[in-house]
Design a protein around this motif. Structure first.
Motif, PDB file in Angstrom:
ATOM      1  N   SER A  12       0.830  -1.208   0.000  1.00 30.94           N
ATOM      2  CA  SER A  12       0.000   0.000   0.000  1.00 30.94           C
ATOM      3  C   SER A  12       0.858   1.248   0.000  1.00 30.94           C
ATOM      4  O   SER A  12       1.982   1.265   0.532  1.00 30.94           O
ATOM      5  CB  SER A  12      -0.919   0.021   1.233  1.00 30.94           C
ATOM      6  OG  SER A  12      -1.761  -1.121   1.247  1.00 30.94           O
ATOM      7  N   HIS A  31      -3.936   3.658   0.145  1.00 30.20           N
ATOM      8  CA  HIS A  31      -4.312   3.074  -1.143  1.00 30.20           C
ATOM      9  C   HIS A  31      -3.560   1.762  -1.374  1.00 30.20           C
ATOM     10  O   HIS A  31      -2.327   1.743  -1.413  1.00 30.20           O
ATOM     11  CB  HIS A  31      -4.015   4.049  -2.280  1.00 30.20           C
ATOM     12  CG  HIS A  31      -4.691   5.379  -2.132  1.00 30.20           C
ATOM     13  ND1 HIS A  31      -6.039   5.561  -2.352  1.00 30.20           N
ATOM     14  CD2 HIS A  31      -4.202   6.587  -1.742  1.00 30.20           C
ATOM     15  CE1 HIS A  31      -6.357   6.819  -2.147  1.00 30.20           C
ATOM     16  NE2 HIS A  31      -5.268   7.468  -1.764  1.00 30.20           N
ATOM     17  N   GLU A  32      -4.307   0.680  -1.506  1.00 24.56           N
ATOM     18  CA  GLU A  32      -3.683  -0.607  -1.805  1.00 24.56           C
ATOM     19  C   GLU A  32      -3.246  -0.628  -3.265  1.00 24.56           C
ATOM     20  O   GLU A  32      -4.053  -0.420  -4.176  1.00 24.56           O
ATOM     21  CB  GLU A  32      -4.660  -1.751  -1.526  1.00 24.56           C
ATOM     22  CG  GLU A  32      -4.016  -3.121  -1.690  1.00 24.56           C
ATOM     23  CD  GLU A  32      -4.990  -4.262  -1.441  1.00 24.56           C
ATOM     24  OE1 GLU A  32      -4.524  -5.381  -1.203  1.00 24.56           O
ATOM     25  OE2 GLU A  32      -6.214  -4.030  -1.493  1.00 24.56           O
ATOM     26  N   VAL A  33      -1.971  -0.882  -3.489  1.00 23.33           N
ATOM     27  CA  VAL A  33      -1.405  -0.884  -4.837  1.00 23.33           C
ATOM     28  C   VAL A  33      -1.396  -2.292  -5.413  1.00 23.33           C
ATOM     29  O   VAL A  33      -1.808  -2.520  -6.553  1.00 23.33           O
ATOM     30  CB  VAL A  33       0.023  -0.302  -4.819  1.00 23.33           C
ATOM     31  CG1 VAL A  33       0.646  -0.344  -6.212  1.00 23.33           C
ATOM     32  CG2 VAL A  33       0.012   1.133  -4.282  1.00 23.33           C
ATOM     33  N   ARG A  73      -2.159  -6.491  -4.224  1.00 31.06           N
ATOM     34  CA  ARG A  73      -2.698  -7.374  -3.195  1.00 31.06           C
ATOM     35  C   ARG A  73      -1.657  -8.384  -2.711  1.00 31.06           C
ATOM     36  O   ARG A  73      -1.561  -8.686  -1.523  1.00 31.06           O
ATOM     37  CB  ARG A  73      -3.926  -8.101  -3.773  1.00 31.06           C
ATOM     38  CG  ARG A  73      -4.626  -9.104  -2.867  1.00 31.06           C
ATOM     39  CD  ARG A  73      -5.280  -8.474  -1.651  1.00 31.06           C
ATOM     40  NE  ARG A  73      -6.061  -7.304  -1.946  1.00 31.06           N
ATOM     41  CZ  ARG A  73      -7.336  -7.290  -2.357  1.00 31.06           C
ATOM     42  NH1 ARG A  73      -7.968  -8.435  -2.550  1.00 31.06           N
ATOM     43  NH2 ARG A  73      -7.976  -6.150  -2.561  1.00 31.06           N
ATOM     44  N   HIS A  90      -3.503  -7.904  -8.489  1.00 35.69           N
ATOM     45  CA  HIS A  90      -3.901  -6.498  -8.475  1.00 35.69           C
ATOM     46  C   HIS A  90      -5.305  -6.399  -7.880  1.00 35.69           C
ATOM     47  O   HIS A  90      -6.219  -7.092  -8.339  1.00 35.69           O
ATOM     48  CB  HIS A  90      -3.940  -5.923  -9.897  1.00 35.69           C
ATOM     49  CG  HIS A  90      -2.720  -6.244 -10.727  1.00 35.69           C
ATOM     50  ND1 HIS A  90      -1.672  -5.369 -10.877  1.00 35.69           N
ATOM     51  CD2 HIS A  90      -2.411  -7.339 -11.467  1.00 35.69           C
ATOM     52  CE1 HIS A  90      -0.772  -5.899 -11.672  1.00 35.69           C
ATOM     53  NE2 HIS A  90      -1.193  -7.105 -12.049  1.00 35.69           N
ATOM     54  N   GLU A 120     -10.630  -3.393  -6.377  1.00 34.51           N
ATOM     55  CA  GLU A 120     -11.182  -2.160  -5.819  1.00 34.51           C
ATOM     56  C   GLU A 120     -10.462  -0.908  -6.305  1.00 34.51           C
ATOM     57  O   GLU A 120     -11.089   0.130  -6.540  1.00 34.51           O
ATOM     58  CB  GLU A 120     -11.124  -2.209  -4.285  1.00 34.51           C
ATOM     59  CG  GLU A 120     -12.002  -3.265  -3.651  1.00 34.51           C
ATOM     60  CD  GLU A 120     -11.290  -4.602  -3.510  1.00 34.51           C
ATOM     61  OE1 GLU A 120     -10.266  -4.812  -4.212  1.00 34.51           O
ATOM     62  OE2 GLU A 120     -11.749  -5.438  -2.718  1.00 34.51           O
ATOM     63  N   THR A 121      -9.135  -0.980  -6.461  1.00 35.16           N
ATOM     64  CA  THR A 121      -8.371   0.207  -6.857  1.00 35.16           C
ATOM     65  C   THR A 121      -7.956   0.196  -8.324  1.00 35.16           C
ATOM     66  O   THR A 121      -7.479   1.220  -8.830  1.00 35.16           O
ATOM     67  CB  THR A 121      -7.102   0.349  -5.985  1.00 35.16           C
ATOM     68  OG1 THR A 121      -6.357  -0.876  -6.022  1.00 35.16           O
ATOM     69  CG2 THR A 121      -7.471   0.684  -4.547  1.00 35.16           C
ATOM     70  N   CYS A 122      -8.148  -0.938  -9.019  1.00 39.64           N
ATOM     71  CA  CYS A 122      -7.656  -1.035 -10.400  1.00 39.64           C
ATOM     72  C   CYS A 122      -8.759  -1.086 -11.456  1.00 39.64           C
ATOM     73  O   CYS A 122      -8.519  -0.707 -12.612  1.00 39.64           O
ATOM     74  CB  CYS A 122      -6.777  -2.279 -10.554  1.00 39.64           C
ATOM     75  SG  CYS A 122      -5.192  -2.175  -9.698  1.00 39.64           S
ATOM     76  N   GLU A 167      -9.206   1.297 -14.557  1.00 41.02           N
ATOM     77  CA  GLU A 167      -8.038   2.174 -14.688  1.00 41.02           C
ATOM     78  C   GLU A 167      -7.276   1.866 -15.970  1.00 41.02           C
ATOM     79  O   GLU A 167      -7.110   0.713 -16.364  1.00 41.02           O
ATOM     80  CB  GLU A 167      -7.101   2.002 -13.489  1.00 41.02           C
ATOM     81  CG  GLU A 167      -7.659   2.512 -12.168  1.00 41.02           C
ATOM     82  CD  GLU A 167      -7.832   4.026 -12.177  1.00 41.02           C
ATOM     83  OE1 GLU A 167      -7.025   4.725 -12.826  1.00 41.02           O
ATOM     84  OE2 GLU A 167      -8.786   4.500 -11.526  1.00 41.02           O
ATOM     85  N   ILE A 170      -2.766   4.798  -9.407  1.00 44.73           N
ATOM     86  CA  ILE A 170      -3.676   4.648  -8.278  1.00 44.73           C
ATOM     87  C   ILE A 170      -3.585   5.927  -7.466  1.00 44.73           C
ATOM     88  O   ILE A 170      -2.505   6.271  -6.971  1.00 44.73           O
ATOM     89  CB  ILE A 170      -3.336   3.427  -7.415  1.00 44.73           C
ATOM     90  CG1 ILE A 170      -3.599   2.130  -8.203  1.00 44.73           C
ATOM     91  CG2 ILE A 170      -4.140   3.433  -6.117  1.00 44.73           C
ATOM     92  CD1 ILE A 170      -3.291   0.863  -7.433  1.00 44.73           C
ATOM     93  N   ALA A 171      -4.700   6.671  -7.406  1.00 46.15           N
ATOM     94  CA  ALA A 171      -4.749   7.944  -6.669  1.00 46.15           C
ATOM     95  C   ALA A 171      -3.633   8.881  -7.135  1.00 46.15           C
ATOM     96  O   ALA A 171      -2.906   9.469  -6.325  1.00 46.15           O
ATOM     97  CB  ALA A 171      -4.657   7.699  -5.171  1.00 46.15           C
TER      98      ALA A 171
END
Length: 220
Positions: free
Chosen positions: A48, A52-54, A56, A138, A141-143, A146, A182-183
């Motif tokens: 992370s 923000h988790e980059v 997993r 990956h 939730e964050t990808c 994107e 990511i962010a």
């Protein structure tokens, strides 16, 4: 830092007393610059940047001709831990049926927010395999949705995106490197030693995409 060093020392004592300590291992919290993560049984989890988790998980896998995962036996772990960096080396054996594979792993985290994972392996006998190599998970939730820039093995660039709807096919193939955000933070993965591709793990009820080697279109 002292608590981390004391923890690493206790792991070394466990290995000395009991041999392989996979069954009694504990999680180890690590930092690489502004990246934070958990080390467990040779793997890095929940990488992370701030909140923000980059990524997993980053792990290695040996899969036999039936696609069964051979359980790794980890030994001789050595830890060099600092407040914003680390270096871990260990031996790993994968033995099951005809498979007998031995490898030396290095896991490094650096103050510039970078991670380097590598291994040198040897087949101790002849066997067939479906996979020997690193896998990267990956988080959906964050990808999801994107944009991702893929550099192929011939150095051509392709702009694609992580699928929002579950993809039955590999969204990325022939990967030499990949770059996404990511962010507003740039995330870059460079791969060496094999060709990688990505599949949507949501097909198997796992909330991640997996980038792995070797491509599925190559034979055993």
């Amino acid at each position: 830092m002292n608590s981390l060093l004391e923890y690493a020392s206790s792991l070394s004592r466990e290995t000395k007393w009991y041999g392989d300590h996979n069954e009694t291992s504990r999680n180890l919290f690590l930092k690489a610059g502004r990246l934070s993560m958990i080390y467990e049984n040779g793997n890095l989890r929940y990488i992370s940047f701030g909140n923000h988790e980059v990524i997993r998980m980053i792990y290695s896998a040996v899969r036999d001709i039936e696609w069964l995962t051979v359980k790794p036996i980890i030994s001789l772990e050595e830890f060099d831990l600092h407040p914003d960096s680390f270096r871990i080396i260990y031996r790993c054996q994968c033995i099951s049926g005809d498979i007998n594979f031995s490898a030396h792993f290095t896991v490094e985290g650096n103050p510039d927010n970078s991670l380097i994972l590598s291994f040198e392996g040897e087949a101790m006998k002849t066997f067939e395999k479906n996979r020997i190599g690193f896998c990267v998970l990956h988080p959906v939730e964050t990808c999801a949705g994107e944009s991702c820039i893929i550099r192929h093995s011939n150095d051509d660039l392709e702009t694609s995106e992580f699928p929002q709807i579950i993809s039955p096919y590999q969204p990325f193939s022939d990967i030499k490197s990949m770059k996404w955000k990511i962010a507003d933070h740039n995330c870059i993965l460079d791969f060496y030693g094999d060709v990688f591709e990505t599949e949507d793990q949501q097909n198997w009820t796992d909330a991640s995409y997996k980038t792995y080697s070797t491509p599925l279109n190559r034979p055993f």
